[in-house]
Design a protein around this motif. Structure first.
Motif, PDB file in Angstrom:
ATOM      1  N   ARG A  73       1.705  -6.881   3.186  1.00 21.79           N
ATOM      2  CA  ARG A  73       0.706  -7.788   2.608  1.00 21.79           C
ATOM      3  C   ARG A  73       1.160  -9.237   2.597  1.00 21.79           C
ATOM      4  O   ARG A  73       0.380 -10.113   2.263  1.00 21.79           O
ATOM      5  N   SER A 118      -9.503  -1.042  -1.951  1.00 19.74           N
ATOM      6  CA  SER A 118      -9.806   0.030  -2.895  1.00 19.74           C
ATOM      7  C   SER A 118     -10.300  -0.524  -4.227  1.00 19.74           C
ATOM      8  O   SER A 118     -11.007   0.149  -4.957  1.00 19.74           O
ATOM      9  N   ASP A 151      -5.827  -2.004   2.340  1.00 20.22           N
ATOM     10  CA  ASP A 151      -7.120  -1.309   2.304  1.00 20.22           C
ATOM     11  C   ASP A 151      -7.851  -1.727   1.029  1.00 20.22           C
ATOM     12  O   ASP A 151      -7.235  -1.987  -0.006  1.00 20.22           O
ATOM     13  N   ASP A 188      -4.113   4.294   2.687  1.00 22.10           N
ATOM     14  CA  ASP A 188      -2.944   3.451   2.392  1.00 22.10           C
ATOM     15  C   ASP A 188      -1.933   3.470   3.539  1.00 22.10           C
ATOM     16  O   ASP A 188      -1.315   2.453   3.847  1.00 22.10           O
ATOM     17  N   ASP A 212       0.819  -1.217   0.000  1.00 20.00           N
ATOM     18  CA  ASP A 212       0.000   0.000   0.000  1.00 20.00           C
ATOM     19  C   ASP A 212       0.849   1.263   0.000  1.00 20.00           C
ATOM     20  O   ASP A 212       0.437   2.304  -0.523  1.00 20.00           O
TER      21      ASP A 212
HETATM   22 MG    MG Z   1      -4.114   0.422  -0.817  1.00 17.20          MG
END
Ligand code: MG
Ligand code: ADP
Length: 291
Positions: A150, A200, A198, A77, A32
């Protein structure tokens, strides 16, 4: 080959393969935010997001809300890495007949959110453009021990989201959401998420980013996925712009989190599935991509 054939993430991958990144960069493309050295105890986070007229917003939407969204996307982010936002550069592309009050309102929306999250807007750039473009580059910081990426989801982890998903563009929620910084900080301080992102591009796309980075698979508890009113599972999987956080926790911590929320009811975190070791088990649904 054209960009449509390569796709957004194929293109980003191609860019990444051709770049040489200095060895002091802790994380470059692929999360992010980028992660950079900072102080003994902290990393610097660096991210940018661009909004285009008729893609992420239209001229009919209130300028203040568009400004809010432009900054909120980048703050989201930073939250996804476990951090706090700090300093922003704002660049705008403007059609020459745009009323000046539109720009005033755009900045009012941004400034209000900036104040709320302790962000200073310290510069930017301005160009002429046929359609409106807004780009926010944002710095943030995170204690090294609280950084969440991640790629560390583990088989057996429970998957949570911070709120109901789907229909964000139709309902207008994409213009008004509050980035989940407070929830992220609570989680990194108390529950050590293994992975976080997040949402998106829709639940399917963003969960798959975690699965690919972590070399893992998933079993979704479809009936438990929280949906915004009127949304189908398909919309929840593929609509973008929810800006809720998705994170994974070791099973023991997951149970503790559920106990905590039953007691306090301060926030609600929704368990939606479990990480598996089977790398083929990706979420089979179309994710939002730009091309
Ligand atoms: Mg993101
Ligand atoms: P997010 O949705 O979290 O903002 P994106 O899906 O836009 O992230 O981007 C995924 C990753 O690719 C990020 O690490 C981002 O910095 C990187 N990225 C996106 N576009 C470019 C580009 N044009 N050049 C280099 N890196 C890019």
């Amino acid at each position: 080959m054209n960009i449509h054939q390569l796709g957004e993430f194929g293109l980003i991958d191609r860019i990444r393969q051709r770049l040489r990144v200095d060895s002091h960069v802790i994380r470059g493309i692929g999360d992010d935010t980028a992660v950079l050295p900072y102080t003994r105890g902290k990393y610097l986070l660096f991210t940018t997001d661009m909004l285009g007229e008729d893609i992420h917003f239209t001229r009919r939407m209130p300028a203040k809300a568009v400004g809010h969204k432009a900054l909120a996307c980048s703050i989201s982010d930073i939250a996804a890495m476990g951090g706090l936002p700090s300093i922003a550069l704002v660049s705008i592309g403007l059609p020459k007949h745009l009323p000046v009050c539109y720009v005033d309102e755009l900045y009012q929306g941004m400034h209000r959110l900036a104040k709320q999250f302790g962000v200073s807007i310290v510069g930017g750039d301005t160009i002429k453009s046929d359609k409106l473009i807004i780009n926010v580059a944002l710095l943030g910081e995170v204690e090294k021990k609280y950084l969440v990426t991640r790629d560390k989801a583990k088989a057996g982890d429970w998957i949570f989201v911070t709120g109901p998903l789907g229909g964000s563009f139709l309902s207008g929620r994409h213009l008004t959401f509050t980035p989940a910084v407070a929830q992220a900080r609570f989680l990194v301080r108390n529950f050590k998420p293994h992975a976080m992102i997040d949402i998106s591009d829709g639940l399917a796309g963003d969960l798959n980013h975690i699965l690919k980075a972590s070399r893992a698979g998933v079993r979704l508890w479809e009936g438990q996925i929280p949906k915004n009113p009127g949304c189908t599972l398909q919309q929840v999987l593929s609509n973008g712009e929810d800006f809720e956080l998705l994170f994974t926790l070791a099973a023991l911590k997951a149970k503790k989190l559920l106990q905590w929320q039953q007691k306090t009811r301060q926030w609600f975190f929704y368990p939606i599935g479990q990480i598996t070791a089977n790398r083929k088990q990706l979420v089979r649904a179309k994710a939002f991509t730009h091309f």
